[in-house]
Structures are given as C-alpha cells and as structure tokens.
Design a protein around this motif. Structure first.
Motif, mmCIF file in Angstrom:
data_model
loop_
_atom_site.group_PDB
_atom_site.id
_atom_site.type_symbol
_atom_site.label_atom_id
_atom_site.label_comp_id
_atom_site.label_asym_id
_atom_site.label_seq_id
_atom_site.Cartn_x
_atom_site.Cartn_y
_atom_site.Cartn_z
ATOM 1 N N GLY A 32 37.403 18.307 -1.094
ATOM 2 C CA GLY A 32 37.077 17.058 -0.421
ATOM 3 C C GLY A 32 38.204 16.544 0.449
ATOM 4 O O GLY A 32 39.273 17.153 0.551
ATOM 5 N N SER A 33 37.955 15.412 1.086
ATOM 6 C CA SER A 33 38.910 14.805 2.012
ATOM 7 C C SER A 33 39.494 13.536 1.407
ATOM 8 O O SER A 33 38.807 12.798 0.698
ATOM 9 C CB SER A 33 38.222 14.475 3.347
ATOM 10 N N PHE A 34 40.765 13.280 1.734
ATOM 11 C CA PHE A 34 41.465 12.128 1.185
ATOM 12 C C PHE A 34 42.210 11.424 2.315
ATOM 13 O O PHE A 34 43.067 12.029 2.968
ATOM 14 C CB PHE A 34 42.456 12.560 0.100
ATOM 15 N N GLU A 35 41.899 10.160 2.514
ATOM 16 C CA GLU A 35 42.565 9.385 3.560
ATOM 17 C C GLU A 35 43.790 8.692 2.973
ATOM 18 O O GLU A 35 43.753 8.147 1.869
ATOM 19 C CB GLU A 35 41.603 8.350 4.149
ATOM 20 N N THR A 36 44.878 8.697 3.735
ATOM 21 C CA THR A 36 46.121 8.110 3.254
ATOM 22 C C THR A 36 46.909 7.496 4.404
ATOM 23 O O THR A 36 46.791 7.933 5.550
ATOM 24 C CB THR A 36 46.984 9.178 2.535
ATOM 25 N N ARG A 37 47.695 6.485 4.072
ATOM 26 C CA ARG A 37 48.534 5.848 5.079
ATOM 27 C C ARG A 37 49.799 6.650 5.364
ATOM 28 O O ARG A 37 50.373 6.553 6.442
ATOM 29 C CB ARG A 37 48.916 4.434 4.626
ATOM 30 N N PHE A 38 50.267 7.421 4.377
ATOM 31 C CA PHE A 38 51.541 8.122 4.517
ATOM 32 C C PHE A 38 51.458 9.455 3.777
ATOM 33 O O PHE A 38 50.803 9.551 2.730
ATOM 34 C CB PHE A 38 52.677 7.278 3.921
ATOM 35 N N VAL A 39 52.109 10.482 4.324
ATOM 36 C CA VAL A 39 52.097 11.822 3.738
ATOM 37 C C VAL A 39 53.527 12.266 3.446
ATOM 38 O O VAL A 39 54.418 12.099 4.296
ATOM 39 C CB VAL A 39 51.417 12.841 4.676
ATOM 40 N N ILE A 40 53.743 12.816 2.267
ATOM 41 C CA ILE A 40 55.019 13.462 1.934
ATOM 42 C C ILE A 40 54.732 14.932 1.662
ATOM 43 O O ILE A 40 53.981 15.274 0.754
ATOM 44 C CB ILE A 40 55.691 12.815 0.713
ATOM 45 N N ASN A 41 55.319 15.797 2.460
ATOM 46 C CA ASN A 41 55.101 17.231 2.380
ATOM 47 C C ASN A 41 56.222 17.865 1.560
ATOM 48 O O ASN A 41 57.365 17.936 1.991
ATOM 49 C CB ASN A 41 55.049 17.811 3.799
ATOM 50 N N CYS A 42 55.869 18.334 0.368
ATOM 51 C CA CYS A 42 56.803 19.051 -0.512
ATOM 52 C C CYS A 42 56.178 20.387 -0.895
ATOM 53 O O CYS A 42 56.147 20.762 -2.077
ATOM 54 C CB CYS A 42 57.120 18.234 -1.754
ATOM 55 N N ALA A 43 55.672 21.097 0.095
ATOM 56 C CA ALA A 43 54.865 22.294 -0.156
ATOM 57 C C ALA A 43 55.688 23.560 -0.345
ATOM 58 O O ALA A 43 55.118 24.658 -0.405
ATOM 59 C CB ALA A 43 53.847 22.482 0.970
ATOM 60 N N GLY A 44 57.006 23.455 -0.404
ATOM 61 C CA GLY A 44 57.840 24.594 -0.770
ATOM 62 C C GLY A 44 57.686 25.800 0.126
ATOM 63 O O GLY A 44 58.036 25.775 1.312
ATOM 64 N N LEU A 45 57.141 26.879 -0.417
ATOM 65 C CA LEU A 45 56.966 28.124 0.328
ATOM 66 C C LEU A 45 56.056 27.964 1.538
ATOM 67 O O LEU A 45 56.063 28.803 2.442
ATOM 68 C CB LEU A 45 56.397 29.201 -0.600
ATOM 69 N N HIS A 46 55.277 26.900 1.575
ATOM 70 C CA HIS A 46 54.370 26.650 2.700
ATOM 71 C C HIS A 46 54.701 25.341 3.414
ATOM 72 O O HIS A 46 53.869 24.795 4.134
ATOM 73 C CB HIS A 46 52.925 26.626 2.196
ATOM 74 N N SER A 47 55.928 24.846 3.253
ATOM 75 C CA SER A 47 56.287 23.545 3.820
ATOM 76 C C SER A 47 56.291 23.546 5.342
ATOM 77 O O SER A 47 55.928 22.540 5.962
ATOM 78 C CB SER A 47 57.653 23.104 3.293
ATOM 79 N N ASP A 48 56.694 24.645 5.967
ATOM 80 C CA ASP A 48 56.696 24.689 7.434
ATOM 81 C C ASP A 48 55.276 24.666 7.982
ATOM 82 O O ASP A 48 54.984 23.971 8.973
ATOM 83 C CB ASP A 48 57.459 25.913 7.942
ATOM 84 N N ARG A 49 54.377 25.376 7.329
ATOM 85 C CA ARG A 49 52.983 25.390 7.778
ATOM 86 C C ARG A 49 52.330 24.026 7.563
ATOM 87 O O ARG A 49 51.549 23.567 8.407
ATOM 88 C CB ARG A 49 52.205 26.472 7.021
ATOM 89 N N THR A 50 52.652 23.393 6.450
ATOM 90 C CA THR A 50 52.086 22.068 6.180
ATOM 91 C C THR A 50 52.591 21.053 7.194
ATOM 92 O O THR A 50 51.837 20.181 7.635
ATOM 93 C CB THR A 50 52.434 21.629 4.748
ATOM 94 N N ALA A 51 53.866 21.156 7.568
ATOM 95 C CA ALA A 51 54.405 20.270 8.602
ATOM 96 C C ALA A 51 53.648 20.437 9.909
ATOM 97 O O ALA A 51 53.293 19.453 10.581
ATOM 98 C CB ALA A 51 55.893 20.551 8.809
ATOM 99 N N LYS A 52 53.359 21.671 10.266
ATOM 100 C CA LYS A 52 52.636 21.920 11.514
ATOM 101 C C LYS A 52 51.203 21.389 11.452
ATOM 102 O O LYS A 52 50.652 20.968 12.476
ATOM 103 C CB LYS A 52 52.659 23.413 11.839
ATOM 104 N N LEU A 53 50.590 21.419 10.254
ATOM 105 C CA LEU A 53 49.264 20.816 10.119
ATOM 106 C C LEU A 53 49.303 19.335 10.468
ATOM 107 O O LEU A 53 48.319 18.773 10.959
ATOM 108 C CB LEU A 53 48.749 20.983 8.681
#
Length: 404
Positions: A188-209
């Motif tokens: 599902g989808s989740f709406e948020t005011r702020f995102v913290i990306n701590c995705a480790g091995l996939h942190s660069d890809r998550t940042a680009k998302l």
C-alpha cells in the motif's frame, strides 16, 4: 497521514525513529522494512564490536559519533539489561616497518580523546599471551555486544512511543504530493510530511527515488569470516587487530571475541556481485552491471589492485587466510578454524574512485538521507539518531511536534 516515515529497519533506521519519537512525542511516525525481521543485513551480520573511535580522522562525524556512541551504547545496554562487555582490544605491529603506522594510530587515539596506552611486546603478551608482535596499543574502551538484541530493544521503544512499525514492506516508489511525499510499497501507499532514508545497501537508490542525488554509489564488499573451534577459543582473550594499512580502506583480518563466547577471525574484503550477496555464488545482474559500468569502481580497483588481489586470494584459499591469521597468532592451525557467516558492507564510492570515508548524511526537500553508514554505524547509532532528529527543520514539517 504520517508526520515522518523512516525507510530501513537496521540499527540506524530504528535509532532515528526512536530519537525523533523522543524529540517530538506527538508526531505520528512510521518505519518500514522490506525484510521479515529487524537488523537483517549490515547490522545483523557484523562482528558485534562497540568501537572506540581510534581509527577515524579527528573532527569527522565518525570520530565524534563513535567516541560518544561507545559511551552511550554501553549506557543503553546497562539501562536495558542487554549483555555487553567492555573487554578492550590490542592493535599490534607484527613487523618493525609497521611501527611508524602504529605510532600514528596512537597519536590519533590521543587526538580523539581516547585513553590509549603504548605496549611493548611483553606487555601485549600479558593481555594476549598467544600473540606474536613487536609492539602494540591498548584500547580499553572497545567492547562487544549483540546488535540484534540492541535493535529489538530500539523497536520496542519506538512502539512504546507510539510509532508504527511495518515489516515485509518494501518501498517501490516515492512521489511528491504537494508538500508531502507518498511511499508506494508492496503493501500500500503511505503519505508523510517528512522522509528519513536509512536503507543501507539500497540507500543511494532510495535517495534517487526521492529525487536526491547522493553524488556516490553504494558498492557492496563482502567480508568473510572463519570461527575458532571451541577448544581453541582460549587463544583469544579480548580483541586482536593488526595495524591497518592507511592506503587501504579496511582494517585487515583480526580476532574478535563475541558476546556469546565464540571467537571470529576475519574479515577479508572482496567485491560482492550482489548487494545482499552473502555467498560467493550470489549474483544479481542489476547490481553487478551497476558496479562494472561505474567509473569510480575501476579507478578504485586500479589504485588498490595489489591489495584487491590478496583479498580475493584469501577468499578462495583457506591457507592464505590462515597465513594472515598466523601473523597475529602463530599457533593457529588449519583445523582450528571453520567458516562462519559473512557480512556485506555498504560502502559509498564517488565517481572519481574515492571512497566516502565519513558518514554521509544528505538533506533533501522534506527528507534526510543516510547514504554512507558502514562500520562504526552500529556503535554510533544512538548519536546518529540524535543528529538526524536535530536536523529536522523545526516547525516546518512535523505539524504535531512538541519539543522536549
């Protein structure tokens, strides 16, 4: 609607959620993790060391967060009845030509405010009777713990604060919706005011998302370990490290007493052909292609060709791995070591071939991205979490925030 969403359920993500929950107790916080358990990757496959901070450049995030984190981690474990031991460690020079590097490391320890002590060979043997060396350094503030247990306690605290934790929830896309963000996941989808990306091995890809360019790519390095057989654990009393080569970004194979009483030996450091590649046979075409077509990797490989070849030899030759261990403890024999689990280090690498040698925390629009947090991130996790919570712009995104 959430005030803040954390992506990644390793030790840094859980610590960030916990720190934000403490700073903003009325904020609605979500944490999503794609695996079925916490600490599934880097956190759950490391050596369990509470690092002192001796290796890191004075004034860097790593030096400050690790030094302060070693204290706060011990305090956290004590307060929450988590088993730990501040056993100390020795860093030893096995050859005379290593003595200048040992002296530089001692000086760095002093610059970082650590109670380090010089040792001659006899003094080292009083601590570790089976070590062969010409001199050493005692680092008394180093400890050991099970970081999976630490993460479980972090998760319990986040839940007690009112945070919502979701396992088996993988972020597939991040899209803007006015001033907010929407995490589109397999659940599902989740709406948020702020995102913290701590995705480790996939942190660069998550940042680009999230439309943030981390200016670096995660390159996975597998660290392979052996374990001393139970009857040979007496050879190691604390932690035994070689003097690291400052030109090579890894610490060299070493002996680590674990909190469960076992003793691990390693790791080496070899390129993994998959970001979550814990076995030599693990392969992912996308991960492999990204590394092979990245100019920074080839510049790094050219610079460290000799060291890289030695690491690969150790990966495929138990005899070569054993010879490295015997430089520290000559008594160790082939039958005394058996393979154990491997870990994968998420190392950020820039396009010019330089490794990102400090923690890399990037501020985006309504977001923060932790894009380089290998060791000593576990030791530093409480301090990283606090820093992230403090970096959230006050009054701008967390509309239900209340400072404490």
């Amino acid at each position: 609607m959430y005030d803040l969403a954390v992506v990644g359920g390793g030790i840094v993500g859980l610590s960030a959620a916990m720190a934000v929950g403490k700073r903003y107790p009325k904020a609605r916080i979500l944490l999503v993790e794609k695996e079925s358990s916490w600490a599934h990757h880097q956190t759950g496959n490391n050596s369990g060391v509470i690092h002192s901070g001796i290796y890191y450049k004075p004034g860097s995030f790593k030096a400050k967060f690790c030094r302060d984190g070693s204290r706060s981690m011990v305090e956290f474990c004590r307060e929450n009845d988590i088993a730990y031991e501040v056993c100390g460690k020795v860093i030893v020079a096995t050859q005379d030509e290593q003595l200048p590097r040992l002296e530089s490391l001692y000086t760095r320890g002093l610059e970082n405010g650590l109670p380090v002590t010089k040792l001659d060979a006899a003094a080292v043997r009083e601590i570790e009777p089976h070590v062969s060396c010409v001199a050493g350094i005692k680092v008394p503030t180093t400890g050991i713990v099970d970081y999976k247990q630490v993460c479980q306690k972090y998760a319990e605290i986040v839940q007690a604060q009112g945070g919502e934790l979701r396992l088996n929830t993988k972020v597939l896309k991040i899209r803007a919706l006015g001033a907010n963000s929407v995490l589109e996941t397999n659940r599902g989808s989740f709406e948020t005011r702020f995102v913290i990306n701590c995705a480790g091995l996939h942190s660069d890809r998550t940042a680009k998302l999230a439309q943030v360019d981390p200016q670096a790519k995660i390159v996975p390095f597998r660290g392979e370990y052996y374990e001393l057989t139970p009857e040979k654990r007496y050879l190691v009393k604390t932690l035994i490290y070689p003097v690291p080569n400052p030109a090579f970004p890894f610490l060299g194979v070493h002996f680590t007493k674990m909190i469960d009483g076992s003793v691990h030996a390693g790791p080496n450091a070899v390129l993994s052909f998959k970001r979550e590649g814990y076995k030599k046979t693990d392969f992912d075409l996308r991960d492999f292609t990204e590394v092979m077509t990245y100019p920074g990797f080839w510049k790094l490989a050219a610079k460290h060709a000799d060291e890289g070849i030695q690491e690969m030899i150790r990966s495929f030759s138990k005899a070569a791995f054993l010879r490295s261990l015997q430089q520290l403890i000559p008594e160790v024999k082939a039958e005394d070591i058996v393979p154990t689990h491997a870990g994968v280090r998420a190392q950020a690498l820039m396009s010019d071939g330089k490794l990102v040698d400090d923690f890399l925390i990037i501020q985006g629009k309504n977001s923060i991205h932790v894009c380089n947090a290998p060791s000593p991130a576990a030791t530093s996790s409480l301090e990283i979490g606090k820093a992230i919570a403090q970096a959230i712009p006050d009054g701008q995104h967390l509309q239900t925030q209340v400072k404490v």
